[in-house]
Design a protein around this motif. Structure first.
Motif, PDB file in Angstrom:
ATOM      1  N   SER A 192       4.372  -4.356  -8.621  1.00  0.00           N
ATOM      2  CA  SER A 192       4.970  -3.304  -9.444  1.00  0.00           C
ATOM      3  C   SER A 192       3.965  -2.709 -10.432  1.00  0.00           C
ATOM      4  CB  SER A 192       6.212  -3.821 -10.169  1.00  0.00           C
ATOM      5  OG  SER A 192       5.947  -5.047 -10.788  1.00  0.00           O
TER       6      SER A 192
ATOM      7  N   LYS B   5       1.114  -0.560  -8.517  1.00  0.00           N
ATOM      8  CA  LYS B   5       1.532   0.704  -7.930  1.00  0.00           C
ATOM      9  C   LYS B   5       1.060   1.918  -8.719  1.00  0.00           C
ATOM     10  CE  LYS B   5       5.681   1.419  -6.794  1.00  0.00           C
ATOM     11  NZ  LYS B   5       7.139   1.370  -6.826  1.00  0.00           N
TER      12      LYS B   5
ATOM     13  N   GLU C 149      -1.720   2.572  -9.631  1.00  0.00           N
ATOM     14  CA  GLU C 149      -3.055   2.964  -9.179  1.00  0.00           C
ATOM     15  C   GLU C 149      -3.006   3.897  -7.968  1.00  0.00           C
ATOM     16  OE1 GLU C 149      -5.972   2.092 -10.816  1.00  0.00           O
ATOM     17  OE2 GLU C 149      -4.547   1.311 -12.276  1.00  0.00           O
ATOM     18  N   GLY C 150      -1.820   4.094  -7.404  1.00  0.00           N
ATOM     19  CA  GLY C 150      -1.685   5.043  -6.287  1.00  0.00           C
ATOM     20  C   GLY C 150      -1.297   4.376  -4.977  1.00  0.00           C
ATOM     21  N   SER C 151      -0.630   5.156  -4.126  1.00  0.00           N
ATOM     22  CA  SER C 151      -0.120   4.604  -2.866  1.00  0.00           C
ATOM     23  C   SER C 151      -1.233   4.324  -1.859  1.00  0.00           C
ATOM     24  CB  SER C 151       0.914   5.543  -2.255  1.00  0.00           C
ATOM     25  OG  SER C 151       0.320   6.798  -2.016  1.00  0.00           O
ATOM     26  N   ASP C 152      -2.357   5.051  -1.970  1.00  0.00           N
ATOM     27  CA  ASP C 152      -3.473   4.797  -1.052  1.00  0.00           C
ATOM     28  C   ASP C 152      -3.999   3.383  -1.235  1.00  0.00           C
ATOM     29  OD1 ASP C 152      -3.228   7.327  -0.112  1.00  0.00           O
ATOM     30  OD2 ASP C 152      -4.982   8.134  -1.141  1.00  0.00           O
TER      31      ASP C 152
ATOM     32  N   ILE D 214      -2.317   0.779  -2.255  1.00  0.00           N
ATOM     33  CA  ILE D 214      -1.345  -0.159  -1.692  1.00  0.00           C
ATOM     34  C   ILE D 214      -1.499  -0.211  -0.170  1.00  0.00           C
ATOM     35  CG2 ILE D 214       1.115  -0.709  -1.464  1.00  0.00           C
ATOM     36  CD1 ILE D 214      -0.055  -0.954  -4.361  1.00  0.00           C
ATOM     37  N   LYS D 215      -1.709   0.952   0.462  1.00  0.00           N
ATOM     38  CA  LYS D 215      -1.922   0.975   1.921  1.00  0.00           C
ATOM     39  C   LYS D 215      -3.165   0.174   2.279  1.00  0.00           C
ATOM     40  CE  LYS D 215       0.211   5.430   2.861  1.00  0.00           C
ATOM     41  NZ  LYS D 215      -0.118   6.785   2.466  1.00  0.00           N
TER      42      LYS D 215
ATOM     43  N   THR E 149       6.253  -3.874   3.476  1.00  0.00           N
ATOM     44  CA  THR E 149       6.090  -3.284   2.153  1.00  0.00           C
ATOM     45  C   THR E 149       7.453  -2.819   1.658  1.00  0.00           C
ATOM     46  OG1 THR E 149       3.998  -2.427   2.966  1.00  0.00           O
ATOM     47  CG2 THR E 149       4.705  -1.654   0.827  1.00  0.00           C
TER      48      THR E 149
ATOM     49  N   THR F 171       9.672  -1.589  -2.123  1.00  0.00           N
ATOM     50  CA  THR F 171       9.398  -0.704  -3.252  1.00  0.00           C
ATOM     51  C   THR F 171       8.286  -1.235  -4.137  1.00  0.00           C
ATOM     52  OG1 THR F 171      11.766  -0.302  -3.217  1.00  0.00           O
ATOM     53  CG2 THR F 171      10.529   0.665  -5.024  1.00  0.00           C
ATOM     54  N   ASP F 172       8.433  -2.457  -4.640  1.00  0.00           N
ATOM     55  CA  ASP F 172       7.379  -2.997  -5.503  1.00  0.00           C
ATOM     56  C   ASP F 172       6.965  -4.409  -5.094  1.00  0.00           C
ATOM     57  OD1 ASP F 172       9.728  -4.110  -6.249  1.00  0.00           O
ATOM     58  OD2 ASP F 172       9.586  -3.605  -8.379  1.00  0.00           O
TER      59      ASP F 172
END
Length: 93
Positions: free
Chosen positions: A9, A12, A14-17, A19-20, A36, A38-39
């Protein structure tokens, strides 16, 4: 079947890229099924391949590789949960 949850949480922001990248990094290293939410990221794998300590080491490596080691740390949560927490950085005067 072992399951390890990672609370992302705070990461996140820092951006969705990022996380990917983290999901791909974990899949590549553990060969486990990675979900994956939500958090949260949930790792489902066989046996000790996905031990909590191993996942903690991988998370630390990922933070180091992404140059976020100075801003985030990995702490243990309840049972099989790890939390990526933002470090409290002292304000400079």
């Amino acid at each position: 079947m072992s399951e390890t949850k990672i609370d992302i949480s705070e990461l996140k922001g820092e951006g969705s890229d990022l996380i990917k990248e983290l999901v791909e990094f974990l899949q590549e290293k553990t060969k486990a099924k990675v979900e994956t939410l939500t958090d949260k990221i949930i790792l489902k794998g066989e046996g000790r391949l996905v031990s909590k300590n191993y996942v903690r080491v991988l998370l630390r490596k990922f933070l180091h590789k992404s140059e976020l080691k100075d801003y985030f740390r990995v702490i243990g949560g309840k049972e099989s949960t790890l939390i990526v927490k933002e470090k409290k950085i002292a304000e400079e005067e």
